[in-house]
Design a protein around this motif. Structure first.
Motif, PDB file in Angstrom:
ATOM      1  N   LYS A   1       0.816  -1.214   0.000  1.00 17.64           N
ATOM      2  CA  LYS A   1       0.000   0.000   0.000  1.00 17.64           C
ATOM      3  C   LYS A   1       0.849   1.262   0.000  1.00 17.64           C
ATOM      4  N   VAL A   2       2.144   1.131   0.290  1.00 11.74           N
ATOM      5  CA  VAL A   2       3.015   2.295   0.421  1.00 11.74           C
ATOM      6  C   VAL A   2       4.206   2.182  -0.522  1.00 11.74           C
ATOM      7  N   MET A   3       4.869   3.315  -0.760  1.00  8.00           N
ATOM      8  CA  MET A   3       6.100   3.338  -1.552  1.00  8.00           C
ATOM      9  C   MET A   3       7.259   2.829  -0.701  1.00  8.00           C
ATOM     10  N   SER A   4       8.321   2.393  -1.360  1.00  8.43           N
ATOM     11  CA  SER A   4       9.506   1.905  -0.670  1.00  8.43           C
ATOM     12  C   SER A   4      10.726   2.723  -1.064  1.00  8.43           C
ATOM     13  N   ALA A   5      11.775   2.589  -0.294  1.00  9.06           N
ATOM     14  CA  ALA A   5      13.030   3.274  -0.612  1.00  9.06           C
ATOM     15  C   ALA A   5      14.179   2.485   0.004  1.00  9.06           C
ATOM     16  N   ILE A   6      15.352   2.652  -0.583  1.00  5.28           N
ATOM     17  CA  ILE A   6      16.542   1.945  -0.126  1.00  5.28           C
ATOM     18  C   ILE A   6      17.496   2.940   0.519  1.00  5.28           C
ATOM     19  N   VAL A   7      17.934   2.593   1.728  1.00  4.81           N
ATOM     20  CA  VAL A   7      18.891   3.411   2.468  1.00  4.81           C
ATOM     21  C   VAL A   7      20.228   2.677   2.506  1.00  4.81           C
ATOM     22  N   HIS A   8      21.304   3.439   2.319  1.00 11.17           N
ATOM     23  CA  HIS A   8      22.654   2.865   2.407  1.00 11.17           C
ATOM     24  C   HIS A   8      23.388   3.531   3.564  1.00 11.17           C
ATOM     25  N   LEU A   9      23.903   2.707   4.483  1.00 11.68           N
ATOM     26  CA  LEU A   9      24.615   3.214   5.651  1.00 11.68           C
ATOM     27  C   LEU A   9      26.008   2.615   5.716  1.00 11.68           C
ATOM     28  N   GLU A  10      26.958   3.425   6.163  1.00 14.47           N
ATOM     29  CA  GLU A  10      28.327   2.957   6.377  1.00 14.47           C
ATOM     30  C   GLU A  10      28.816   3.460   7.735  1.00 14.47           C
ATOM     31  N   PRO A  11      29.577   2.647   8.478  1.00 12.74           N
ATOM     32  CA  PRO A  11      30.084   3.091   9.772  1.00 12.74           C
ATOM     33  C   PRO A  11      31.017   4.285   9.619  1.00 12.74           C
ATOM     34  N   ALA A  12      30.970   5.194  10.593  1.00 15.35           N
ATOM     35  CA  ALA A  12      31.875   6.332  10.645  1.00 15.35           C
ATOM     36  C   ALA A  12      32.608   6.285  11.988  1.00 15.35           C
ATOM     37  N   ALA A  13      33.486   7.251  12.210  1.00 16.26           N
ATOM     38  CA  ALA A  13      34.208   7.296  13.479  1.00 16.26           C
ATOM     39  C   ALA A  13      33.230   7.531  14.627  1.00 16.26           C
ATOM     40  N   MET A  14      33.439   6.827  15.718  1.00 12.45           N
ATOM     41  CA  MET A  14      32.559   6.961  16.872  1.00 12.45           C
ATOM     42  C   MET A  14      33.065   8.065  17.784  1.00 12.45           C
ATOM     43  N   PRO A  15      32.206   9.038  18.151  1.00 13.08           N
ATOM     44  CA  PRO A  15      32.620  10.084  19.084  1.00 13.08           C
ATOM     45  C   PRO A  15      33.105   9.476  20.401  1.00 13.08           C
ATOM     46  N   GLU A  16      34.113  10.092  20.986  1.00 12.15           N
ATOM     47  CA  GLU A  16      34.684   9.554  22.223  1.00 12.15           C
ATOM     48  C   GLU A  16      33.818   9.920  23.426  1.00 12.15           C
ATOM     49  N   GLY A  17      33.872   9.065  24.428  1.00 13.69           N
ATOM     50  CA  GLY A  17      33.236   9.352  25.698  1.00 13.69           C
ATOM     51  C   GLY A  17      31.728   9.242  25.707  1.00 13.69           C
ATOM     52  N   VAL A  18      31.148   8.495  24.742  1.00 15.84           N
ATOM     53  CA  VAL A  18      29.696   8.383  24.653  1.00 15.84           C
ATOM     54  C   VAL A  18      29.301   6.911  24.741  1.00 15.84           C
ATOM     55  N   SER A  19      28.359   6.608  25.620  1.00 13.37           N
ATOM     56  CA  SER A  19      27.821   5.260  25.715  1.00 13.37           C
ATOM     57  C   SER A  19      26.622   5.134  24.784  1.00 13.37           C
ATOM     58  N   PRO A  20      26.635   4.146  23.874  1.00 10.24           N
ATOM     59  CA  PRO A  20      25.476   3.956  23.000  1.00 10.24           C
ATOM     60  C   PRO A  20      24.175   3.746  23.773  1.00 10.24           C
ATOM     61  N   ARG A  21      24.261   3.037  24.912  1.00  9.96           N
ATOM     62  CA  ARG A  21      23.047   2.786  25.700  1.00  9.96           C
ATOM     63  C   ARG A  21      22.499   4.095  26.269  1.00  9.96           C
ATOM     64  N   VAL A  22      23.390   4.980  26.696  1.00  7.18           N
ATOM     65  CA  VAL A  22      22.938   6.266  27.238  1.00  7.18           C
ATOM     66  C   VAL A  22      22.301   7.099  26.131  1.00  7.18           C
ATOM     67  N   LEU A  23      22.906   7.115  24.951  1.00  9.60           N
ATOM     68  CA  LEU A  23      22.324   7.867  23.838  1.00  9.60           C
ATOM     69  C   LEU A  23      20.936   7.331  23.495  1.00  9.60           C
ATOM     70  N   GLU A  24      20.775   6.027  23.532  1.00 16.07           N
ATOM     71  CA  GLU A  24      19.460   5.445  23.255  1.00 16.07           C
ATOM     72  C   GLU A  24      18.433   5.911  24.286  1.00 16.07           C
ATOM     73  N   ARG A  25      18.836   5.951  25.565  1.00 13.50           N
ATOM     74  CA  ARG A  25      17.900   6.390  26.611  1.00 13.50           C
ATOM     75  C   ARG A  25      17.551   7.867  26.450  1.00 13.50           C
ATOM     76  N   VAL A  26      18.550   8.679  26.104  1.00 12.24           N
ATOM     77  CA  VAL A  26      18.309  10.111  25.915  1.00 12.24           C
ATOM     78  C   VAL A  26      17.333  10.353  24.768  1.00 12.24           C
ATOM     79  N   THR A  27      17.565   9.698  23.635  1.00 15.17           N
ATOM     80  CA  THR A  27      16.689   9.924  22.484  1.00 15.17           C
ATOM     81  C   THR A  27      15.298   9.357  22.732  1.00 15.17           C
ATOM     82  N   GLU A  28      15.220   8.242  23.446  1.00 12.63           N
ATOM     83  CA  GLU A  28      13.914   7.668  23.752  1.00 12.63           C
ATOM     84  C   GLU A  28      13.092   8.621  24.615  1.00 12.63           C
TER      85      GLU A  28
END
Length: 282
Positions: A204-231
């Motif tokens: 029923k909807v249109m589709s699209a393709i996204v391409h992602l590549e890893p980049a440098a990770m900022p220092e001093g940041v916990s992925p779990r904390v970022l997830e909680r902040v954005t949530e």
């Protein structure tokens, strides 16, 4: 002087995908979020998005009867395909026999399988993701504890609305938690739009393709904390940050420390500002 050994004959041409589907009595399962693609030219364009695949390891999720799998094999990839629909396994087995040693089919639920352990080497992910698990799989790949991750690129088809949320910029209606998680330590671009008429049955909807590549990770940041902040921030996106983040210990103080006005709303913060906030709380 002896003649050089003759090269092995090319494999016989594969029957058309529609013929394979008809022979095995396959139909797209709504419960599994399936929609089949038959256009070989379109599938070839999708397989080309991550760049040259000759000899590379590729993980495919939900191959179904193997339309995209054919294009990946034609590009020279070594494919591991995870499929939970047992009806599709005979068609995929035929494809594996036509490409000896280059297609391995794993029966099971991609959400329950350790992809890195299955692959055992750096790999690209190329998949027409089932709509019902696509976002959950993306968040899992983006949340890898070790960075850079074992995957080297993600080329994924989503509903167009979801794809736009992944690549969205601040101050746009599509900008939210998914954009921050996708962009804080990787690059994301909208690679191709796919019209609903390309699928059988047409969604029923249109589709699209996204391409992602890893980049440098900022220092001093916990992925779990970022997830909680954005949530927390986007869980009540129409409220000011001083309201949406008040349940996160230390968040209001961290806003003040890095100079972010607590009267702002989540959708106005750049990805870098969310990273700075998460760093203050990590």
């Amino acid at each position: 002087m002896s003649a050089p050994p003759a090269s092995p004959p090319p494999p016989p041409p594969l029957p058309p995908l529609r013929e394979v589907i008809a022979r095995h009595g396959l139909s797209a399962s709504k419960a599994l979020g399936q929609n089949f693609l038959f256009d070989a030219q379109l599938l070839g364009r999708i397989a080309a998005i991550p760049g040259p695949l000759d000899g590379r390891a590729v993980l495919e999720i939900g191959p179904g009867p193997g339309g995209l799998t054919r294009a990946l094999l034609a590009a020279g990839a070594r494919v591991t395909a995870i499929e939970m629909d047992r009806r599709c396994l005979p068609a995929l087995d035929e494809l594996a026999q036509a490409h000896p040693g280059r297609l391995r089919v794993v029966e099971g639920d991609a959400m329950r399988i350790d992809h890195d352990a299955q692959m055992g080497e750096p790999y690209a992910v190329v998949a027409n993701l089932p709509y019902n698990v696509g976002t959950a799989l993306l968040v899992r790949w983006l949340g890898a504890a070790a960075w850079p991750p074992r995957w080297r690129s993600l080329t994924l088809m989503f509903q167009q609305e979801v794809a736009q949320r992944i690549v969205a910029r601040p101050d746009s209606a599509a900008y939210g938690r998914l954009a921050v998680l996708a962009q804080w330590r990787s690059t994301a671009r909208l690679a191709m739009k796919v019209h609903r008429s390309a699928f059988t049955p047409p969604p029923k909807v249109m589709s699209a393709i996204v391409h992602l590549e890893p980049a440098a990770m900022p220092e001093g940041v916990s992925p779990r904390v970022l997830e909680r902040v954005t949530e927390a921030a986007f869980g009540q996106r129409r409220k000011m940050l001083r309201q949406s983040l008040k349940g996160l210990p230390g968040a209001i103080e961290a806003l003040d420390a890095i100079g972010i006005d607590p009267r702002r709303r989540a959708e106005t913060l750049a990805v870098e500002e969310f990273v700075a906030l998460a760093r203050g709380l990590s």
